[in-house]
Design a protein around this motif. Sequence first.
Motif, PDB file in Angstrom:
ATOM      1  N   ARG A   1       0.623  -1.220  -0.047  1.00  0.00           N
ATOM      2  CA  ARG A   1       0.105  -0.029  -0.115  1.00  0.00           C
ATOM      3  C   ARG A   1       0.848   1.305  -0.092  1.00  0.00           C
TER       4      ARG A   1
ATOM      5  N   ALA B   1       2.245   1.544  -3.582  1.00  0.00           N
ATOM      6  CA  ALA B   1       1.294   2.239  -4.435  1.00  0.00           C
ATOM      7  C   ALA B   1       0.970   3.652  -4.095  1.00  0.00           C
TER       8      ALA B   1
ATOM      9  N   LEU C   1      -5.304   0.571  -5.518  1.00  0.00           N
ATOM     10  CA  LEU C   1      -5.185  -0.909  -5.486  1.00  0.00           C
ATOM     11  C   LEU C   1      -6.225  -1.299  -4.482  1.00  0.00           C
ATOM     12  N   ASP C   2      -7.193  -2.295  -4.920  1.00  0.00           N
ATOM     13  CA  ASP C   2      -8.040  -2.964  -4.067  1.00  0.00           C
ATOM     14  C   ASP C   2      -7.437  -4.040  -3.338  1.00  0.00           C
ATOM     15  N   ASP C   3      -8.034  -4.627  -2.241  1.00  0.00           N
ATOM     16  CA  ASP C   3      -7.520  -5.592  -1.334  1.00  0.00           C
ATOM     17  C   ASP C   3      -6.927  -6.845  -2.223  1.00  0.00           C
ATOM     18  N   ASP C   4      -7.817  -7.021  -3.149  1.00  0.00           N
ATOM     19  CA  ASP C   4      -7.187  -8.238  -3.920  1.00  0.00           C
ATOM     20  C   ASP C   4      -6.032  -8.072  -4.549  1.00  0.00           C
ATOM     21  N   GLU C   5      -5.976  -6.922  -5.271  1.00  0.00           N
ATOM     22  CA  GLU C   5      -4.679  -6.599  -5.858  1.00  0.00           C
ATOM     23  C   GLU C   5      -3.244  -6.383  -4.726  1.00  0.00           C
TER      24      GLU C   5
ATOM     25  N   GLU D   1      -3.058  -7.958  -2.119  1.00  0.00           N
ATOM     26  CA  GLU D   1      -2.517  -9.371  -1.858  1.00  0.00           C
ATOM     27  C   GLU D   1      -1.692  -9.925  -2.900  1.00  0.00           C
ATOM     28  N   GLU D   2      -2.061  -9.836  -4.130  1.00  0.00           N
ATOM     29  CA  GLU D   2      -1.477 -10.294  -5.232  1.00  0.00           C
ATOM     30  C   GLU D   2      -0.169  -9.520  -5.422  1.00  0.00           C
ATOM     31  N   PHE D   3      -0.046  -8.411  -5.477  1.00  0.00           N
ATOM     32  CA  PHE D   3       1.321  -7.669  -5.471  1.00  0.00           C
ATOM     33  C   PHE D   3       2.106  -8.301  -4.232  1.00  0.00           C
TER      34      PHE D   3
ATOM     35  N   GLN E   1       3.799 -11.187  -5.436  1.00  0.00           N
ATOM     36  CA  GLN E   1       4.759 -11.058  -6.553  1.00  0.00           C
ATOM     37  C   GLN E   1       6.014 -10.549  -5.958  1.00  0.00           C
TER      38      GLN E   1
END
Length: 92
Positions: free
Chosen positions: A12, A15, A22-26, A28-30, A33
């Motif tokens: 966060r 970002a 970014l939303d919460d799913d993004e 977690e994905e980032f 990664q």
Amino acid sequence: MSDTPVDADEVRHVADLARIDLDDDEVEEFAAQFAEIVEAFEALDEVPEVERESELVNVMRPDEERESLSQEEALRNAAETEDGFFKGPRVS
């Protein structure tokens, strides 16, 4: 995964610095990664150093000034020219 996991707060923060929402799913994905990327860099620590020559020599030829093309020669194969310059497609 890595000894230094990347958490959601760090994602966060990055970002926010990049001014990306970014939303919460993004997030977690980032985070996953980024953790993989950090892990890949940590793997580089395991690559042994190689012995190398202390006295390196440039094997490239020296730059030499030479006669250049005339404007007419340089533009000879251009698809389109205008006022002695290359003309490309309009961008906008």
